[in-house]
Design a protein around this motif. Sequence first.
Motif: not given
Length: 383
Positions: A81, A108-109, A131, A147-152
Amino acid sequence: MYRFPLLLLITIIISFDGLAQDLNHAKKTINTLASKKYWGRGYTKNGMAKAADFIEKEFKKFGLTAVNGTDFKQEFTFAVNTFPGKMKVKLNGVTLKPGRDFIVHQASKGATTTDSLIKKDSITYLSKNGNIALSIQPKLTWSVAQKELDYTVIEVSKTAVLTEPVVIDVAIENKIETTFTAANVVGMIKGTVKPDSILMFTAHYDHLGSMGNKTYFPGANDNASGVAILLDLVKYYATNPPKYSIVFIAFAAEEAGLLGSKYFTQNPLVPLKNIRFLWNLDLMGNGDAGATVVNAMIHPQEFALLNKINGEKKYLLKINPRGKAANSDHYFFTEKGVPAFFLYTQGGSPAYHDVDDIAKNLPLTAYENLFKLFVGFNQRIIN
C-alpha cells in the motif's frame, strides 16, 4: 619538547587516518542513502530501486562477484500500500504537518472528506459517516502494509491537539501496488582455502519510503547505518580475502515483513547448509549504551566467544543477550537452521520509524569498534 621518532609518527598518522577513512566512508554512505534523492528507499519515486543500484555499483567497485556468476540482483514481487499523492489533514481548521503532527496508518484507504468527529474514548474519535478514525498518540511511528483497509486511520501527535477535536478535513491518496518489484543485492568474495564454507553479512537497505508527495522517512539508523558497515566490510575483505567465502546481501522489503530475506531462504543462491555463520546488521548508528544480540541464547557457544573477544578488546560497553525473535532478516535463516546473530546498537538518538531518523542525529559511537568486533569474531570462527 619531546619529539616522536619519524617512523613512529608516520605509523600513528597512517593508523588514525585509516580509521577516519572508514568512518568518513560510513558517514558518506549514510548521508547518501538517507538523502531526498532516495526518497526513503521505499515505494514511490523509484526510491528502493535507486538504492539497489547504488549498492550494486559499490559491490562492483570493490570487486565482488555475482553469486550466480551473472547478476547481483535477485528480484521478487509483492503487494504494498503506497501514498504517492495528496497527504493533507486539518483538525478544527488547523493544518497539520504530515510526519510530524500526524501519520496515516500504513494500511489506510485514501479519503477526501470533511466531517464532524464523535468521541469514543480519551484518545479515539470517529467521523460521523464512519470512514475516518482518529487516534491521539504520544509518538508517531510509521510502517509498511501489504493490504488496504476499507477505512482511513489517522494518528495525531498529542502535542498537535490544542483543543477538543470536533471537525476533520482530509485529502489523502493511496495506491495499492499489487506487483511491486524489488531486488536483493547479493555479492561474494571467494574463499582462498575453503570456498564452499561461507560466512555471511546481511543488512536491509529499504526503509519506509514516503507518506504523500512531500514527506519522506530518511531511515539513517534504520538501516542506512547497517548498509554502511556492510559496505565497509566489503571493502575490507576485498583487500583481505579470508579462507572462507564471504557472501554479502543487502535485502529489500524488510520493513514490509522481512520479505527479501524470506524470498532468499526460499530461493537460496548458495546452499544454506554451507553457511557457517551469519551476521545481520541493523540499527548500527549508536552504541554508547552497548548492543544487543538476538539469538544469543540459542547459540551460547558463539555468544561466549563474542563476549570473550569483547572482554579482551573492550570494544563495546556491554553486549546484552536476547533469545529468538522475528524482528529482522536473520529470522528466516534461523528457521532454516542457519546459525545467525542479529546485532543492534543501543543508546543515542531515540528516533525510530519517524521523520527524525536523519544522518546528523547518528553519533556512530561504536561504529569502528563494531567493525573490529565482526572481523575479529569471523577470524576466530575461521580458525
